[in-house]
Design a protein around this motif. Structure first.
Motif, PDB file in Angstrom:
ATOM      1  N   UNK A  85       1.150  25.946 -20.166  1.00 21.59           N
ATOM      2  CA  UNK A  85       0.259  26.226 -21.087  1.00 21.59           C
ATOM      3  C   UNK A  85      -0.664  25.644 -21.795  1.00 21.59           C
ATOM      4  N   UNK A  86      -0.405  23.941 -21.880  1.00 28.60           N
ATOM      5  CA  UNK A  86      -0.808  23.411 -22.755  1.00 28.60           C
ATOM      6  C   UNK A  86      -2.402  22.877 -21.907  1.00 28.60           C
ATOM      7  N   UNK A  87      -2.183  22.439 -20.554  1.00 28.90           N
ATOM      8  CA  UNK A  87      -2.761  21.995 -19.941  1.00 28.90           C
ATOM      9  C   UNK A  87      -3.829  22.982 -18.568  1.00 28.90           C
ATOM     10  N   UNK A  88      -3.485  24.202 -19.401  1.00 29.68           N
ATOM     11  CA  UNK A  88      -4.204  26.027 -19.123  1.00 29.68           C
ATOM     12  C   UNK A  88      -4.066  25.532 -17.397  1.00 29.68           C
ATOM     13  N   UNK A 104       9.468  33.401 -18.284  1.00 28.87           N
ATOM     14  CA  UNK A 104       8.090  33.503 -17.801  1.00 28.87           C
ATOM     15  C   UNK A 104       6.922  34.408 -18.165  1.00 28.87           C
ATOM     16  N   UNK A 105       7.798  35.426 -18.518  1.00 29.86           N
ATOM     17  CA  UNK A 105       7.209  36.743 -19.026  1.00 29.86           C
ATOM     18  C   UNK A 105       6.168  36.510 -20.401  1.00 29.86           C
ATOM     19  N   UNK A 106       7.476  36.105 -20.970  1.00 25.35           N
ATOM     20  CA  UNK A 106       6.901  35.282 -22.773  1.00 25.35           C
ATOM     21  C   UNK A 106       5.421  34.846 -22.493  1.00 25.35           C
ATOM     22  N   UNK A 107       5.895  33.656 -21.463  1.00 26.49           N
ATOM     23  CA  UNK A 107       4.178  32.887 -21.397  1.00 26.49           C
ATOM     24  C   UNK A 107       3.126  33.612 -20.979  1.00 26.49           C
ATOM     25  N   UNK A 153       2.863  36.117 -24.030  1.00 26.61           N
ATOM     26  CA  UNK A 153       2.053  34.870 -25.494  1.00 26.61           C
ATOM     27  C   UNK A 153       0.600  33.793 -25.005  1.00 26.61           C
ATOM     28  N   UNK A 154       0.817  33.930 -24.523  1.00 26.57           N
ATOM     29  CA  UNK A 154      -0.667  32.835 -23.672  1.00 26.57           C
ATOM     30  C   UNK A 154      -1.000  32.903 -22.333  1.00 26.57           C
ATOM     31  N   UNK A 210      -0.258  38.808 -16.859  1.00 25.54           N
ATOM     32  CA  UNK A 210      -0.472  38.282 -16.017  1.00 25.54           C
ATOM     33  C   UNK A 210       1.318  37.599 -15.583  1.00 25.54           C
ATOM     34  N   UNK A 211       1.803  38.670 -14.987  1.00 34.07           N
ATOM     35  CA  UNK A 211       3.610  38.270 -14.343  1.00 34.07           C
ATOM     36  C   UNK A 211       3.279  39.109 -13.167  1.00 34.07           C
TER      37      UNK A 211
END
Length: 343
Positions: A120-123, A168-171, A174-175, A260-261
């Motif tokens: 998430x934080x490194x895209x 994974x779905x939550x990320x 959300x992101x 996107x999962x």
């Protein structure tokens, strides 16, 4: 392409990392190399990866650390900035999860959270991760389909892997992190784990010792050759998950999502009886097995059968190696590897 492969000293991770290096990608391997099984085999895989890297055009870096160590994970991502991540590290084993569930929390939940956060934080543009056919649990509707519920796992190992899919779905939601989960079906082949059935059977048959068939040998399994798995993993990674184009925000279907999962089965789409698997091994070894038949064990799933339609549609690939060919390749490797170790 810079690709982080976790668990690259492991069975499937080794094969995936080797194929990526052979095609010229830059690979960052990450593995703690623990003693869940013989570390010598893991070190031998790492040595082979070094040799492959030396003759390839891609770069190779190896990080020896624990994925449950958040600082180590963050440092790896900050240093190497992977474009994609293929997360194959996990605490495997159905029966061991009954004995030591805490190992599964550390390796399959804590470590996985660290990977999600770092992506998430490194895209990172795509996270592809290992799940398992064991998530289908009590489901007896064959073949197993990704479109049916998988909410009744029969062991803690399967529960942690199902949790990975939901995390994974939550990320992804959300992101907008693209994620692809791959449900592996009974993977076997060269460089396999010593705790796997084919490895145990081969060792005992060669030693003239009995092999144990639980459920009296009446299991059926969708045995999948490891090279087929590696090809499927890489193809899935190469095509990042995208939002569902058919999602209707005005009339959303609660059974689907616009994140996107995605989830795919990777199996041979051809279940084989365990007894037939043993017969293929006997033929490859040129020896008959002494068989001890025992009842179904706690947590065991009697049958598995993969519907691979979604994988074929998405990435144009379907595993096809026969059990006879795959078992033969394993036996050839086993003899060569242990002869070299003995010498």
């Amino acid at each position: 392409m810079r690709i982080l492969v976790t668990g690259n000293a492991g069975f499937i991770g080794y094969h995936v990392a080797r194929r990526l290096l052979e095609r010229g990608d830059s690979v960052i391997g990450f593995d703690v190399v623990n003693d869940y099984y013989d570390p010598t085999l893991k070190e031998a895989r790492l040595k082979r990866l070094d040799e492959t890297a030396a003759s390839s055009s891609g770069e190779y870096h190896f990080v020896r650390a624990n994925l449950a160590d958040r600082d180590a994970v963050d440092a790896c991502f900050a240093t190497h900035r992977p474009d994609r991540v293929i997360h194959l590290a996990a605490q495997a084993g159905v029966r061991y999860s009954i004995e030591n569930p805490h190992a599964y929390v550390e390796s399959n939940i804590v470590a996985y959270t660290n990977i999600l956060e770092a992506c998430r934080h490194t895209e990172v543009e795509h996270l592809t991760y290992a799940s398992t056919s064991s998530v289908y649990g009590a489901n007896t509707n064959m073949p197993f389909s990704e479109h049916r519920p998988a909410d009744h796992p029969l062991q803690f190992y399967a529960a942690t892997k199902r949790a990975n899919e939901l995390m994974a779905h939550s990320y992804s939601h959300l992101f907008r992190l693209p994620t692809t989960g791959l449900r592996f079906f009974t993977v076997y082949g060269p460089w396999g784990r010593p705790d796997m059935a084919l490895f145990l059977f081969t060792r005992n048959i060669l030693a003239g010792k009995p092999i144990t068939l639980f459920n009296h040998g009446n299991h059926t399994r969708d045995f999948t050759f490891v090279e087929d798995i590696a090809e499927g993993v890489i193809r899935a990674s190469d095509q990042p998950a995208a939002p569902n184009a058919e999602w209707d925000s005005a009339n959303p279907d609660p059974a689907t999502s616009n994140a996107p999962w995605r989830l795919f089965n990777i199996g041979n789409n051809n279940p084989v009886k365990l007894t037939a698997y043993v017969e293929a091994l006997e033929e490859a070894l040129g020896r008959k097995a002494i068989i001890e038949r025992l009842p179904l064990q706690p947590g065991d799933v009697p049958d598995t059968f993969a519907d691979t339609t979604a994988l074929e549609t998405a990435v144009g690939y379907r595993p096809a190696t026969t059990v006879k060919a795959g078992v033969g390749a394993f036996v050839d490797w086993y003899r060569e590897y242990y002869e070299s170790v003995a010498s």
